[in-house]
Design an enzyme around this catalytic site. Structure first.
Site, PDB file in Angstrom:
ATOM      1  N   SER A 117       0.832  -1.209   0.000  1.00  0.00           N
ATOM      2  CA  SER A 117       0.000   0.000   0.000  1.00  0.00           C
ATOM      3  C   SER A 117       0.860   1.250   0.000  1.00  0.00           C
ATOM      4  O   SER A 117       1.978   1.247   0.545  1.00  0.00           O
ATOM      5  CB  SER A 117      -0.855  -0.009   1.266  1.00  0.00           C
ATOM      6  N   TYR A 141      -1.528  -0.072  10.311  1.00  0.00           N
ATOM      7  CA  TYR A 141      -1.842  -0.670   9.010  1.00  0.00           C
ATOM      8  C   TYR A 141      -0.648  -0.539   8.054  1.00  0.00           C
ATOM      9  O   TYR A 141      -0.179  -1.514   7.469  1.00  0.00           O
ATOM     10  CB  TYR A 141      -3.094  -0.012   8.393  1.00  0.00           C
ATOM     11  N   LYS A 145       2.129  -3.377   6.340  1.00  0.00           N
ATOM     12  CA  LYS A 145       2.422  -3.544   4.906  1.00  0.00           C
ATOM     13  C   LYS A 145       3.923  -3.430   4.646  1.00  0.00           C
ATOM     14  O   LYS A 145       4.471  -4.150   3.811  1.00  0.00           O
ATOM     15  CB  LYS A 145       1.637  -2.512   4.097  1.00  0.00           C
TER      16      LYS A 145
HETATM   17  C1  WQD Z   1      -8.670  10.847   0.545  1.00  0.00           C
HETATM   18  C2  WQD Z   1      -8.680  12.342   0.778  1.00  0.00           C
HETATM   19  C3  WQD Z   1      -9.181  13.009   3.047  1.00  0.00           C
HETATM   20  C4  WQD Z   1     -13.371  11.719   3.069  1.00  0.00           C
HETATM   21  C5  WQD Z   1      -6.453   5.715   2.773  1.00  0.00           C
HETATM   22  C6  WQD Z   1      -5.344   4.968   3.436  1.00  0.00           C
HETATM   23  C7  WQD Z   1      -4.408   4.418   2.411  1.00  0.00           C
HETATM   24  C8  WQD Z   1      -5.144   3.584   1.374  1.00  0.00           C
HETATM   25  C9  WQD Z   1      -6.299   4.318   0.815  1.00  0.00           C
HETATM   26  C10 WQD Z   1      -5.202   1.194   1.775  1.00  0.00           C
HETATM   27  C11 WQD Z   1      -8.018  12.755   2.090  1.00  0.00           C
HETATM   28  C12 WQD Z   1     -10.239  13.493   2.084  1.00  0.00           C
HETATM   29  C13 WQD Z   1     -12.055  11.968   2.733  1.00  0.00           C
HETATM   30  C14 WQD Z   1     -14.283  12.798   3.189  1.00  0.00           C
HETATM   31  C15 WQD Z   1     -12.491  14.314   2.630  1.00  0.00           C
HETATM   32  N1  WQD Z   1      -5.657   2.376   1.937  1.00  0.00           N
HETATM   33  N2  WQD Z   1     -11.619  13.245   2.513  1.00  0.00           N
HETATM   34  N3  WQD Z   1     -13.792  14.061   2.952  1.00  0.00           N
HETATM   35  O1  WQD Z   1      -6.532   8.738   3.531  1.00  0.00           O
HETATM   36  O2  WQD Z   1      -5.676   9.076   1.163  1.00  0.00           O
HETATM   37  O3  WQD Z   1      -5.867   6.813   2.064  1.00  0.00           O
HETATM   38  O4  WQD Z   1      -7.111   4.843   1.873  1.00  0.00           O
HETATM   39  O5  WQD Z   1      -4.170   0.775   1.384  1.00  0.00           O
HETATM   40  O6  WQD Z   1      -3.481   3.680   3.074  1.00  0.00           O
HETATM   41  O7  WQD Z   1      -4.651   5.866   4.298  1.00  0.00           O
HETATM   42  O8  WQD Z   1      -7.912   7.985   1.517  1.00  0.00           O
HETATM   43  O9  WQD Z   1     -10.205   8.164   0.704  1.00  0.00           O
HETATM   44  O10 WQD Z   1      -9.788   8.305   3.201  1.00  0.00           O
HETATM   45  O11 WQD Z   1      -9.097  10.207   1.738  1.00  0.00           O
HETATM   46  O12 WQD Z   1     -12.115  15.477   2.434  1.00  0.00           O
HETATM   47  O13 WQD Z   1     -15.459  12.664   3.486  1.00  0.00           O
HETATM   48  O14 WQD Z   1     -10.046  12.762   0.905  1.00  0.00           O
HETATM   49  O15 WQD Z   1      -8.890  13.993   4.002  1.00  0.00           O
HETATM   50  O16 WQD Z   1      -7.321  13.943   1.867  1.00  0.00           O
HETATM   51  P1  WQD Z   1      -6.442   8.263   2.148  1.00  0.00           P
HETATM   52  P2  WQD Z   1      -9.340   8.609   1.816  1.00  0.00           P
END
Ligand code: WQD
Length: 324
Positions: A117, A141, A145
């Protein structure tokens, strides 16, 4: 000869299974069905229900199905949950992997692929993350990985296995509505959930040092993720002896939260104007992959764009929430 796919009934695993079957590869799935759904599997794909921690079961499956290679996709994958339950994450993600590697080595398997990841990078201080950007995971997490990558590399060297670790960036979309991610733990489904409830989507912070102030990520269509696995299987099949790869799976393109909301508004026809709220702790401003190494090593690059991702994810959401 078959390939064993752990976690093959899960969201990403089932897309990989489907792509491999379409490519003419025989597969066997091992899945504990904790989040997997047998309904996602194409007809005729054998499913063994059980845990990657069950060594005796693995020995049996590896012997009975004449397995040529293993794709270890099964894992717990929620960052916040891993902070609350680190012991469980290390047990399932690290010990589960160790048992699969041990069984694979004992069975003489020479080809092994591991789902890693972008979480291994933590808060990268670079515009584009290459595979040699230092890893500094920020959650249990991400740690599991990174430790997993080390285990895979060490076991590959010790037991003569060709290995590939694929670092997934932000996976979205679906190959068909029935294959969509049922969870609402990432931006796209979280926005759908708000819109379906008649609420404005939340933007976690608009004061980041990015062009529009919102966080930038590298979103990748799950169908592209699946074809990257097919390319990796080809490489492992052809050249197991000279394969020890760690590769980003990303598009190389950064998309901000606001740009994602624009795409969601465009595709759904709904008003997806976001409401800015406080930053979510631990979110890096920008995480975008360099997709050069995977293009060079596997000849793979992303084909689908943002609107394809959003439209296919929306079709899946509507199938699961017909009343919304
Ligand atoms: C994306 C962006 C939020 C929801 C995570 C894991 C990563 C991988 C993928 C597995 C961020 C913003 C989100 C909302 C928002 N997982 N956001 N409003 O955090 O980049 O990655 O999932 O391997 O390891 O950390 O993904 O989709 O949660 O967020 O503004 O309602 O969207 O702050 O900037 P993230 P995400």
């Amino acid at each position: 000869m078959s390939w064993l796919i752990t976690g093959g009934a899960g969201f990403i695993g089932a897309h990989v299974v489907r792509a491999l079957v379409e490519d003419g590869t025989e597969v066997v799935v091992l899945d504990d069905l904790s989040t997997g759904d047998p309904g996602r599997l194409p007809a005729g794909v054998p499913l063994v229900t059980g845990s990657t921690l069950d060594r005796a079961l693995l020995d049996r499956v590896l012997a009975e199905h004449r397995i040529e290679g293993v794709l270890h996709i099964a894992a717990k994958k929620q960052v916040a949950e891993s902070v609350a339950e680190p012991l469980r994450y290390y047990h399932e993600n690290v010990e589960g992997l160790r048992v699969v590697l041990e069984a694979s080595a004992a069975a003489g398997i020479r080809r092994f692929l591991f789902s890693s990841s972008a979480a291994v990078y933590g808060m990268p201080d670079v515009l584009t993350v290459t595979e040699s950007t230092p890893c500094a995971p920020m959650s249990p997490y991400g740690e599991t990985k990174l430790v997993g990558e080390w285990l895979v590399r060490a076991a590959g060297r010790a037991h003569g296995m060709g290995t590939v670790a694929l670092r997934y960036f932000n996976v979205a979309g679906a190959a068909g509505p029935e294959l969509a991610d049922p969870g609402a733990f990432n931006l796209v489904p979280m926005v759908f959930e708000r819109l379906s409830a008649g609420l404005p989507p939340l933007v976690f912070g608009a004061d980041y040092p990015t062009p529009d102030g919102t966080c930038v990520r590298d979103y990748i269509h799950v169908s592209d993720v699946a074809t990257a696995h097919v390319a990796a299987v080809h490489r492992l099949r052809d050249r197991p002896d000279r394969t020890e790869l760690v590769l980003n799976i990303g598009s190389g393109e950064g998309v901000s939260v606001r740009e994602m909301l624009d795409a969601i508004g465009r595709v759904t026809g709904l008003d997806a104007t976001g409401e800015v709220v406080a930053r979510r702790p631990g979110d890096p401003a920008r995480v975008v992959a360099s997709a050069e190494l995977i293009a060079e090593e596997l000849g793979w690059s992303a084909r689908y764009g943002l609107d394809d991702m959003v439209a296919s994810a929306w079709a899946g959401w509507q199938l699961r929430h017909p009343a919304d």
